[in-house]
Motif scaffolding. Sequence first.
Motif, short mmCIF file in Angstrom:
data_model
loop_
_atom_site.label_atom_id
_atom_site.label_comp_id
_atom_site.label_asym_id
_atom_site.label_seq_id
_atom_site.Cartn_x
_atom_site.Cartn_y
_atom_site.Cartn_z
N THR A 1 -2.62 7.28 3.78
CA THR A 1 -3.63 7.12 4.82
C THR A 1 -4.76 6.19 4.39
O THR A 1 -5.74 6.04 5.12
N SER A 2 -4.62 5.56 3.24
CA SER A 2 -5.68 4.68 2.72
C SER A 2 -5.35 3.22 3.01
O SER A 2 -4.28 2.90 3.53
N THR B 1 0.84 -1.21 0.00
CA THR B 1 0.00 0.00 0.00
C THR B 1 0.87 1.26 0.00
O THR B 1 0.59 2.22 -0.71
N SER C 1 -5.59 3.19 7.02
CA SER C 1 -6.79 3.82 7.59
C SER C 1 -7.22 3.07 8.85
O SER C 1 -8.03 3.57 9.62
#
Length: 254
Positions: free
Chosen positions: A171-172, A150, A176
């Motif tokens: 931040t995904s 990621t 998250s």
Amino acid sequence: MLGCLEEPRGKIAIAVYLAVANGFLLLIYKGPLYQVAVRACFLGFTFGCGLLISVGQTTWTHFGWYMCSLSFFHYSEYLVTAIINPRSLSLDSFLLNHSLEYRVAAASSWVEFIVEKLLIPDLKQLRWLSLAGLLMVLFGEGLRKAAMLTAGSNFNHIVQNEKAQSHVLVTSGVYSWCRHPSYVGWFCWSMGTQVLLCNPVCVLAYTLASWRFFRERIEEEEISLIHFFGEEYVEYKRRVHSGLPFITGIRVGS
């Protein structure tokens, strides 16, 4: 399997295999490529031995699971780094020489397993506990690699003190869920290896040592992240937990 390895023929076969494999690699690759090939060959050999022990009729089955888990972790660290951030790729990406403390911890777990297997053999046959450890290992491994993939080129095994032009705040995805999923994954993986081996002493020691290491590492890393991204990271920090128990990271003003 272990009985076969203890026989003279088994030892000779292993020695011949390693000699032939290293000689073959030396002929094909030169310099750094040879060093990478040797490490990959060693990890593949360890994984293969672990797999054979895992499916064999032996009381060392759980140690075979451990061998597979350990060798796959180190090999996949290099492989995923090569995919997401080849510029940072080096022999250190295998994490085989992570630190003296890491090597001592690994050796200690082997010693504890062997000593307790000799003195308390029934302790090493708690299959339900080893299965729980294996699930922890798989979860931790999956979470860490998901975090690396990621983050992509933003991921680096070494804490960065200077911001690269391509460096962005991720931040995904798994980020998250928690701010440091790669550390959470490694923390879970390391504890899982000792639960898998039914090593009560190392379970406690690994938990305390890993928690202390990641607390210091997260504080060090978040100083750089706040310097890189300022209020954007501070807001992200307020919104998302670090992922590790009782670790909040570097303190910032409210």
